[in-house]
Each structure stands twice: as structure tokens, then as C-alpha cells.
Motif scaffolding. Structure first.
Motif, PDB file in Angstrom:
ATOM      1  N   THR A  64      19.098  38.583 -40.285  1.00  0.00           N
ATOM      2  CA  THR A  64      19.528  38.063 -39.012  1.00  0.00           C
ATOM      3  C   THR A  64      21.088  38.319 -38.764  1.00  0.00           C
ATOM      4  N   VAL A  65      21.940  39.045 -39.610  1.00  0.00           N
ATOM      5  CA  VAL A  65      23.184  39.322 -39.015  1.00  0.00           C
ATOM      6  C   VAL A  65      23.307  40.088 -37.920  1.00  0.00           C
ATOM      7  N   GLN A  66      24.363  39.971 -37.243  1.00  0.00           N
ATOM      8  CA  GLN A  66      24.641  40.798 -36.082  1.00  0.00           C
ATOM      9  C   GLN A  66      24.760  42.212 -36.391  1.00  0.00           C
ATOM     10  N   LEU A  67      24.062  42.830 -35.557  1.00  0.00           N
ATOM     11  CA  LEU A  67      24.003  44.432 -35.984  1.00  0.00           C
ATOM     12  C   LEU A  67      25.401  45.138 -35.765  1.00  0.00           C
ATOM     13  N   GLN A  68      26.052  44.797 -34.538  1.00  0.00           N
ATOM     14  CA  GLN A  68      27.482  45.365 -34.431  1.00  0.00           C
ATOM     15  C   GLN A  68      28.453  44.967 -35.556  1.00  0.00           C
ATOM     16  N   MET A  69      28.398  43.663 -35.786  1.00  0.00           N
ATOM     17  CA  MET A  69      29.408  43.412 -36.807  1.00  0.00           C
ATOM     18  C   MET A  69      29.059  44.056 -38.133  1.00  0.00           C
ATOM     19  N   ALA A  70      27.994  44.266 -38.298  1.00  0.00           N
ATOM     20  CA  ALA A  70      27.546  44.886 -39.752  1.00  0.00           C
ATOM     21  C   ALA A  70      27.867  46.390 -39.627  1.00  0.00           C
ATOM     22  N   LEU A  71      27.715  47.173 -38.594  1.00  0.00           N
ATOM     23  CA  LEU A  71      28.161  48.260 -38.496  1.00  0.00           C
ATOM     24  C   LEU A  71      29.688  48.505 -38.570  1.00  0.00           C
ATOM     25  N   ASP A  72      30.320  47.723 -37.832  1.00  0.00           N
ATOM     26  CA  ASP A  72      31.808  47.543 -37.983  1.00  0.00           C
ATOM     27  C   ASP A  72      32.380  47.223 -39.311  1.00  0.00           C
ATOM     28  N   LEU A  73      31.893  46.509 -40.014  1.00  0.00           N
ATOM     29  CA  LEU A  73      32.222  46.443 -41.380  1.00  0.00           C
ATOM     30  C   LEU A  73      31.831  47.353 -42.443  1.00  0.00           C
ATOM     31  N   LEU A  74      30.691  48.116 -42.283  1.00  0.00           N
ATOM     32  CA  LEU A  74      30.288  49.305 -42.934  1.00  0.00           C
ATOM     33  C   LEU A  74      31.374  50.478 -42.606  1.00  0.00           C
ATOM     34  N   ASP A  75      31.852  50.498 -41.276  1.00  0.00           N
ATOM     35  CA  ASP A  75      32.647  51.722 -41.074  1.00  0.00           C
ATOM     36  C   ASP A  75      33.880  51.346 -41.667  1.00  0.00           C
ATOM     37  N   LEU A  76      34.338  50.169 -41.761  1.00  0.00           N
ATOM     38  CA  LEU A  76      35.507  49.835 -42.500  1.00  0.00           C
ATOM     39  C   LEU A  76      35.723  50.225 -43.775  1.00  0.00           C
ATOM     40  N   ILE A  77      34.534  50.134 -44.529  1.00  0.00           N
ATOM     41  CA  ILE A  77      34.393  50.497 -45.943  1.00  0.00           C
ATOM     42  C   ILE A  77      34.134  52.005 -46.275  1.00  0.00           C
ATOM     43  N   GLY A  78      34.194  52.780 -45.017  1.00  0.00           N
ATOM     44  CA  GLY A  78      33.836  54.292 -45.341  1.00  0.00           C
ATOM     45  C   GLY A  78      32.258  54.577 -45.371  1.00  0.00           C
ATOM     46  N   LEU A  79      31.471  53.828 -44.776  1.00  0.00           N
ATOM     47  CA  LEU A  79      29.884  54.126 -44.659  1.00  0.00           C
ATOM     48  C   LEU A  79      29.428  54.305 -43.173  1.00  0.00           C
ATOM     49  N   GLU A  80      28.548  54.978 -43.008  1.00  0.00           N
ATOM     50  CA  GLU A  80      27.970  55.058 -41.563  1.00  0.00           C
ATOM     51  C   GLU A  80      26.430  55.207 -41.631  1.00  0.00           C
ATOM     52  N   VAL A  81      25.817  54.624 -40.666  1.00  0.00           N
ATOM     53  CA  VAL A  81      24.416  54.523 -40.528  1.00  0.00           C
ATOM     54  C   VAL A  81      23.943  55.788 -39.843  1.00  0.00           C
ATOM     55  N   ILE A  82      23.010  56.599 -40.365  1.00  0.00           N
ATOM     56  CA  ILE A  82      22.149  57.801 -39.522  1.00  0.00           C
ATOM     57  C   ILE A  82      20.945  57.595 -39.506  1.00  0.00           C
ATOM     58  N   ILE A  83      20.538  57.877 -38.346  1.00  0.00           N
ATOM     59  CA  ILE A  83      19.166  57.671 -38.143  1.00  0.00           C
ATOM     60  C   ILE A  83      18.387  59.168 -37.975  1.00  0.00           C
ATOM     61  N   GLN A  84      17.362  59.127 -38.531  1.00  0.00           N
ATOM     62  CA  GLN A  84      16.750  60.670 -38.571  1.00  0.00           C
ATOM     63  C   GLN A  84      15.296  60.407 -38.851  1.00  0.00           C
ATOM     64  N   PRO A  85      14.479  61.313 -38.348  1.00  0.00           N
ATOM     65  CA  PRO A  85      12.870  61.042 -38.486  1.00  0.00           C
ATOM     66  C   PRO A  85      12.687  61.140 -40.031  1.00  0.00           C
ATOM     67  N   LYS A  86      11.784  60.359 -40.375  1.00  0.00           N
ATOM     68  CA  LYS A  86      11.055  60.541 -41.823  1.00  0.00           C
ATOM     69  C   LYS A  86      10.559  61.813 -42.175  1.00  0.00           C
ATOM     70  N   THR A  87      10.655  61.863 -43.502  1.00  0.00           N
ATOM     71  CA  THR A  87      10.346  63.189 -43.930  1.00  0.00           C
ATOM     72  C   THR A  87       9.292  62.839 -44.809  1.00  0.00           C
TER      73      THR A  87
END
Length: 91
Positions: A64-87
Motif C-alpha cells: 500500500t505504499v504510495q506509487l509516486q513516492m516509490a517511483l521517486d525513490l527508485l529514480d533517486l537510486i538510478g532505477l526506472e519502471v518500464i511497462i511492456q506487454p508480456k512475452t
């Protein structure tokens, strides 16, 4: 000791592309990257203008963590979330 903002990576230092299927998996990867960078939870919380409780919740996979805050922290540590169709056959 608070990490300097110029020490923040602009790209992924230690991880390879991975599929994430749970909040626990995402948290584990975030923790692995934070530790590889030599940051304490307190460092990341300070840089992200959040509390250590939030960083801990994220790393423990609290769903239940806030998505935007999680994305912001991931960005700070050099990670990004990429969405793509399943293979293939996946779930």
C-alpha cells in the motif's frame, strides 16, 4: 551521514532487467540497489524528502505504499519502471 546529491547515479549500476510480479520483489530490488550504492535508509529518506519508515515499507514490499513516492525513490537510486506487454505464456 547524508549522501551528496552528486553521488546519485544517473543509470543502473548493479542490476539487470528483471520482471517484477510483487511489491516484495520491487522492494527487494530497491534495497539491493540502495545497499550497492552505500546509502543508508536515512540517506535515501533525506534525499527523497520522506521518512525512513516509508523507505523501510517500500523495501519490505508493503503493497500500500504510495506509487509516486516509490517511483521517486527508485529514480533517486538510478532505477526506472518500464511497462511492456508480456512475452510468452506468463500469468
Amino acid at each position: 551521514m547524508v549522501a551528496k546529491t552528486d553521488a546519485i547515479p544517473s543509470g543502473n549500476l548493479t542490476l539487470h532487467r528483471r520482471s517484477i510480479r510483487s511489491a516484495t520483489e520491487l522492494g527487494s530490488i530497491a534495497r539491493e540497489q540502495r545497499v550497492a550504492l552505500g546509502f543508508k535508509q536515512e540517506d535515501l529518506a533525506g534525499l527523497g524528502k520522506t521518512g525512513t519508515r516509508f523507505v523501510g515499507d517500500l523495501e519490505r514490499g508493503k503493497p500500500t505504499v504510495q506509487l509516486q513516492m516509490a517511483l521517486d525513490l527508485l529514480d533517486l537510486i538510478g532505477l526506472e519502471v518500464i511497462i511492456q506487454p508480456k512475452t510468452g505464456g506468463g500469468r
